[in-house]
Design a protein around this motif. Structure first.
Motif, short mmCIF file in Angstrom:
data_model
loop_
_atom_site.label_atom_id
_atom_site.label_comp_id
_atom_site.label_asym_id
_atom_site.label_seq_id
_atom_site.Cartn_x
_atom_site.Cartn_y
_atom_site.Cartn_z
N PRO A 15 0.72 -1.29 -0.15
CA PRO A 15 0.07 0.01 -0.04
C PRO A 15 0.85 1.27 0.17
N VAL A 16 0.26 2.23 -0.72
CA VAL A 16 0.89 3.67 -0.95
C VAL A 16 0.13 4.72 -0.49
N ILE A 17 0.45 5.61 0.32
CA ILE A 17 -0.31 6.75 0.14
C ILE A 17 0.46 8.04 -0.41
N GLU A 18 -0.23 8.57 -1.21
CA GLU A 18 0.37 9.54 -2.18
C GLU A 18 0.60 10.97 -1.57
N THR A 19 1.82 11.41 -1.40
CA THR A 19 1.78 12.89 -0.84
C THR A 19 2.21 13.77 -2.33
N GLY A 20 1.23 14.01 -3.20
CA GLY A 20 1.09 14.37 -4.37
C GLY A 20 1.87 15.78 -4.47
N GLY A 70 2.68 19.02 14.88
CA GLY A 70 4.00 19.03 15.51
C GLY A 70 5.06 19.12 14.23
N ALA A 71 4.61 17.95 13.39
CA ALA A 71 5.38 17.99 12.23
C ALA A 71 4.53 17.03 11.11
N GLU A 72 5.08 16.88 9.95
CA GLU A 72 4.51 15.94 8.85
C GLU A 72 5.17 14.94 8.41
N ILE A 73 4.31 13.83 8.07
CA ILE A 73 5.27 12.75 7.35
C ILE A 73 4.97 13.15 5.98
N GLY A 74 4.20 13.95 5.51
CA GLY A 74 3.82 14.29 4.31
C GLY A 74 2.47 14.93 4.04
N ILE A 75 2.03 15.30 2.77
CA ILE A 75 0.90 15.91 2.65
C ILE A 75 0.08 15.03 1.75
N SER A 76 -0.77 14.32 2.02
CA SER A 76 -1.64 13.50 1.29
C SER A 76 -2.52 14.05 0.36
N HIS A 109 -7.66 6.73 3.59
CA HIS A 109 -7.21 6.82 4.80
C HIS A 109 -6.90 8.34 5.39
N ALA A 110 -5.91 9.11 4.50
CA ALA A 110 -5.55 10.27 5.20
C ALA A 110 -5.60 11.27 4.26
#
Length: 338
Positions: free
Chosen positions: A136-141, A302-308, A313-314
């Protein structure tokens, strides 16, 4: 990292709870994903952000940085490993892969070992990961971001918003790429764009906007737009302008050229703002505030792991809660199903 450490744990939250007629007690509880693989390019600060978010959320992380930042990433992970060892924490909760294409390919096919892949970087990287990954992949486009200046827009607010969205940091995904202007406000376009001159922003304007700006904006920075001017993530001191007849045309333009990242309307008319917010399909939709605010820290994460930019999901800036999933806990007292 201190900001993330100060946030409450995202784990063990009861998301739903109910007791069924048969007496079964159900709870939906937040839990870690497990192992998250992060593929990113030239920004070593991502190593700190990802590690802190994953540690706080109970996830292990596998980092795959770019070759340009490999030395920095290795120094960062070395320090993290030393500190974890001093604290008695398994240092393998974070690992850095070699900065090679082969390592990327291995990570994308690590079925049974990695639970989720999150790519951060150019559209080429993200498209490659989406095509090749078998987990599975969450795209942070990529961010092709627009600001629409409505017929009711305030020129002082608009000039500040456009300038901040375009020039605060041009190399990030929340930077402004295209200004849409209601045709009735073309006379205000020189004032709207005036602050951009200080940063030497090149403008690619359609014919109506070009004529409105000609003689009021430096000629060496004013160009006529082409088809390629729209839908481009410039990542530079460059911006397109298009004139629209109404808000419906602005929304249609964003639907065609946007990347579902961040979009903005500058308007005093609450009905127009409401229409824009309802009709624009993006992770973050702003009224009278610049797209530069699309950031995990600015959202209080706090911080981000990416912007989906996807919907599963997110969506939007991904902080601690967005890198957890859930499971159902069901407590009974001997009930059986009829």
């Amino acid at each position: 990292m201190r900001n993330v450490a100060a946030l409450p744990s995202p784990l063990g939250r009861i998301l739903e709870e109910t007791v069924r007629p048969n007496g079964l007690h159900l709870k939906k509880v937040s839990v870690p994903f497990g192992v998250i693989g992060i593929i990113y390019e030239a920004r070593p600060n991502v190593s700190f952000d990802v590690f802190s978010l994953c540690l706080k959320s109970g996830n292990a992380c596998v980092l795959k940085g770019g070759s340009d930042a490999d030395c920095s990433n290795r120094a960062i992970v070395k320090v993290i490993h030393e500190v974890l060892s001093q604290l008695g924490v398994d240092k393998h909760v974070v690992e850095l892969l070699p900065a090679s294409r082969e390592a990327t390919a291995e990570l994308l096919h690590a079925e049974g070992l990695v639970d989720l892949i999150i790519p951060r970087g150019s559209s080429n990287l993200i498209n490659y990961v989406r095509r090749e990954a078998t987990i599975p992949v969450i795209e942070t486009g990529a961010g092709v971001c627009h600001t629409y200046f409505d017929a009711s827009g305030d020129i002082v607010k608009g000039a500040a918003i456009v300038n901040n969205a375009k020039t605060r940091r041009v190399s990030v995904c929340n930077a402004l790429d295209c200004l849409l202007v209601h045709a009735s406000r073309l006379a205000d376009l020189p004032a709207l764009c005036a602050p951009l001159q200080d940063s030497k922003v090149t403008i690619y304007a359609d014919e109506a906007a070009y004529q409105a700006l000609e003689g009021h904006y430096p000629s060496e920075l004013l160009c006529r737009a082409t088809a390629d001017s729209y839908g481009t993530e410039f990542l530079d001191y460059k911006m397109a302008i298009r004139t629209v007849a109404d808000i419906e045309e602005a929304v249609s333009h964003i639907y065609t050229y946007g990347s579902k990242h961040s979009e903005c309307i500058v308007a005093e008319d609450k009905k127009a703002a409401g229409y824009f917010c309802a009709m624009v399909d993006a992770a973050c939709v702003y009224t009278n505030a610049p797209t530069s605010f699309t950031d995990g820290a600015q959202f209080g994460l706090g911080a981000e792991i990416g912007i989906s930019t996807q919907k599963l999901h997110a969506r939007g800036p991904m902080g601690l809660r967005e890198i957890t999933t859930y499971k159902w806990l069901i407590e009974g007292n001997g009930q059986i199903r009829k």
